[in-house]
Design an enzyme around this catalytic site. Structure first.
Site, mmCIF file in Angstrom:
data_model
loop_
_atom_site.group_PDB
_atom_site.id
_atom_site.type_symbol
_atom_site.label_atom_id
_atom_site.label_comp_id
_atom_site.label_asym_id
_atom_site.label_seq_id
_atom_site.Cartn_x
_atom_site.Cartn_y
_atom_site.Cartn_z
ATOM 1 N N TYR A 150 -0.876 -13.031 -8.185
ATOM 2 C CA TYR A 150 0.185 -12.072 -8.558
ATOM 3 C C TYR A 150 1.484 -12.836 -8.825
ATOM 4 O O TYR A 150 2.146 -12.627 -9.854
ATOM 5 C CB TYR A 150 0.375 -11.057 -7.428
ATOM 6 C CG TYR A 150 1.426 -10.016 -7.711
ATOM 7 C CD1 TYR A 150 1.176 -8.972 -8.603
ATOM 8 C CD2 TYR A 150 2.677 -10.059 -7.066
ATOM 9 C CE1 TYR A 150 2.145 -8.004 -8.860
ATOM 10 C CE2 TYR A 150 3.641 -9.100 -7.313
ATOM 11 C CZ TYR A 150 3.370 -8.071 -8.207
ATOM 12 O OH TYR A 150 4.328 -7.120 -8.459
ATOM 13 N N PRO A 186 2.897 4.796 -5.172
ATOM 14 C CA PRO A 186 1.543 5.103 -4.695
ATOM 15 C C PRO A 186 0.723 3.851 -4.394
ATOM 16 O O PRO A 186 -0.011 3.808 -3.398
ATOM 17 C CB PRO A 186 0.952 5.915 -5.854
ATOM 18 C CG PRO A 186 2.137 6.578 -6.474
ATOM 19 C CD PRO A 186 3.239 5.563 -6.383
ATOM 20 N N SER A 187 0.831 2.817 -5.241
ATOM 21 C CA SER A 187 -0.004 1.642 -4.966
ATOM 22 C C SER A 187 0.525 0.880 -3.751
ATOM 23 O O SER A 187 -0.246 0.266 -3.008
ATOM 24 C CB SER A 187 -0.106 0.726 -6.189
ATOM 25 O OG SER A 187 1.094 0.066 -6.420
HETATM 26 P P1 NAD Z 1 1.671 1.637 -9.309
HETATM 27 O O1 NAD Z 1 0.827 0.405 -9.075
HETATM 28 O O2 NAD Z 1 1.793 2.607 -8.197
HETATM 29 O O3 NAD Z 1 1.139 2.403 -10.601
HETATM 30 C C1 NAD Z 1 0.563 1.705 -11.627
HETATM 31 C C2 NAD Z 1 0.278 2.629 -12.813
HETATM 32 O O4 NAD Z 1 -0.343 1.782 -13.772
HETATM 33 C C3 NAD Z 1 -0.695 3.762 -12.513
HETATM 34 O O5 NAD Z 1 -0.203 4.984 -13.028
HETATM 35 C C4 NAD Z 1 -1.978 3.318 -13.230
HETATM 36 O O6 NAD Z 1 -2.740 4.421 -13.749
HETATM 37 C C5 NAD Z 1 -1.405 2.466 -14.354
HETATM 38 N N1 NAD Z 1 -2.352 1.486 -14.861
HETATM 39 C C6 NAD Z 1 -3.266 0.781 -14.176
HETATM 40 N N2 NAD Z 1 -3.981 0.009 -15.010
HETATM 41 C C7 NAD Z 1 -3.486 0.218 -16.250
HETATM 42 C C8 NAD Z 1 -3.811 -0.264 -17.543
HETATM 43 N N3 NAD Z 1 -4.814 -1.156 -17.712
HETATM 44 N N4 NAD Z 1 -3.121 0.184 -18.607
HETATM 45 C C9 NAD Z 1 -2.120 1.079 -18.447
HETATM 46 N N5 NAD Z 1 -1.759 1.594 -17.246
HETATM 47 C C10 NAD Z 1 -2.442 1.159 -16.165
HETATM 48 O O7 NAD Z 1 3.078 1.162 -9.837
HETATM 49 P P2 NAD Z 1 4.262 0.396 -9.131
HETATM 50 O O8 NAD Z 1 3.896 -0.069 -7.735
HETATM 51 O O9 NAD Z 1 5.463 1.244 -9.310
HETATM 52 O O10 NAD Z 1 4.375 -0.950 -10.006
HETATM 53 C C11 NAD Z 1 4.837 -0.920 -11.345
HETATM 54 C C12 NAD Z 1 5.201 -2.333 -11.778
HETATM 55 O O11 NAD Z 1 6.213 -2.864 -10.942
HETATM 56 C C13 NAD Z 1 4.043 -3.336 -11.734
HETATM 57 O O12 NAD Z 1 4.136 -4.251 -12.793
HETATM 58 C C14 NAD Z 1 4.280 -4.031 -10.418
HETATM 59 O O13 NAD Z 1 3.698 -5.311 -10.361
HETATM 60 C C15 NAD Z 1 5.800 -4.093 -10.396
HETATM 61 N N6 NAD Z 1 6.342 -4.252 -9.039
HETATM 62 C C16 NAD Z 1 6.096 -3.306 -8.089
HETATM 63 C C17 NAD Z 1 6.600 -3.484 -6.805
HETATM 64 C C18 NAD Z 1 6.343 -2.478 -5.708
HETATM 65 O O14 NAD Z 1 6.639 -2.802 -4.543
HETATM 66 N N7 NAD Z 1 5.870 -1.290 -5.993
HETATM 67 C C19 NAD Z 1 7.346 -4.648 -6.508
HETATM 68 C C20 NAD Z 1 7.577 -5.579 -7.513
HETATM 69 C C21 NAD Z 1 7.077 -5.377 -8.787
#
Ligand code: NAD
Length: 252
Positions: A150, A186-187
């Site tokens: 990651y 959610p994730s």
């Molecule tokens: P999440 O993981 O809860 O949701 C991900 C969404 O992506 C879902 O709606 C899913 O259906 C969709 N998805 C999955 N595979 C897909 C694909 N192949 N094509 C299109 N859509 C797809 O989202 P989050 O935790 O808010 O994370 C969003 C972004 O922010 C990601 O890039 C993540 O790495 C980054 N991020 C998140 C966090 C965190 O703590 N949540 C921290 C740093 C960075």
């Protein structure tokens, strides 16, 4: 009164939940016409958007067909990403390829598909078009435990962001990366549940996550979306090639 993104056309990936949903909804609330996409289109809050579509960001042909249909845009928010848990020893070649496909190659393909329309739009309007990529604090900014591939993908996102920014700096394209710390989504809740199975329950796991946060809390998706709106808007016209933490001091 004109809103901050009035007259702009935006595409957002992974807009079905979490940070992507918050970004798409904030863009729409600020007056943008938003094409919201997600792997699972049933999750999209269609009422808020110009259109909601199923789009798998690992499907290059689907990306190209979608870009042809949408045409010229001002804002591209590449949000889709996947968290693989583990060290190098738990990451086999298929984990590596899957993580790079969804976290990095997807952005490469989205940018290639939409860039000519963004250049044309910037040229016609005399403003800049904006690409906003979701990286993470776990990247070249900070090593985080069990975030081997990651962190490698999110460091690549920062490199990709700077490369696009410099190549198109005089052509009306800005490209910036957002580097969140831990954000409620959610994730993330799923990851807390999984840790809970190892450490004796959700509450205990939640405490462990929060205890490593300098501010004593995790962030909200809205706090990330606020920065995305700024980077998408003309307010940030002098800002490109940056990797901006929104992490409650996690990378301090
Ligand atoms: P999440 O993981 O809860 O949701 C991900 C969404 O992506 C879902 O709606 C899913 O259906 C969709 N998805 C999955 N595979 C897909 C694909 N192949 N094509 C299109 N859509 C797809 O989202 P989050 O935790 O808010 O994370 C969003 C972004 O922010 C990601 O890039 C993540 O790495 C980054 N991020 C998140 C966090 C965190 O703590 N949540 C921290 C740093 C960075």
């Amino acid at each position: 009164m004109s809103k901050r993104l009035s007259g702009k056309i935006a595409v957002v990936t992974a807009a079905g939940q979490g940070i992507g949903a918050a970004i798409a909804e904030h863009f729409a609330a600020e007056g943008a016409d938003v094409w919201a996409t997600d792997l699972d289109a049933t999750k999209l809050n269609n009422g808020a958007f110009k259109d909601g579509r199923a789009l798998d960001v690992t499907d290059g042909a689907a990306i190209q067909a979608f870009a042809r249909e949408v045409g010229e845009i001002d804002i591209l928010a590449n949000v889709a990403g996947f968290v693989h848990h583990g060290t190098v020893l738990e990451c086999d070649d298929s984990d590596w390829d899957f993580s790079f496909d969804i976290n990095v190659k997807s952005m490469h393909q989205m940018i290639r598909a939409f860039l000519s329309g963004m250049l044309a739009r910037a040229d016609a309007l005399g403003t800049s078009s904006s690409i906003v990529n979701l990286s993470s604090g776990a990247s070249s900014l900070k090593g985080a435990p069990n975030r081997y591939v990651y962190g490698a993908t999110k460091a690549a996102v920062i490199g990709l962001t700077k490369a696009v920014a410099i190549d198109f700096i005089k052509k009306g394209i800005r490209c910036n990366a957002i580097c969140p710390g831990t954000v409620h989504s959610p994730s993330w809740e799923q990851r807390v549940h999984e840790l809970g199975e190892e450490v004796g329950g959700f509450e205990k796991a939640h405490e462990l996550f929060v205890s490593r946060q300098p501010m004593g809390r995790v962030g909200t998706a809205a706090e990330v979306a606020a920065l995305a709106v700024y980077l998408a808007s003309d307010e940030s016209a002098f800002t490109t090639g940056t990797a901006i933490p929104v992490d409650g001091g996690w990378t301090l």
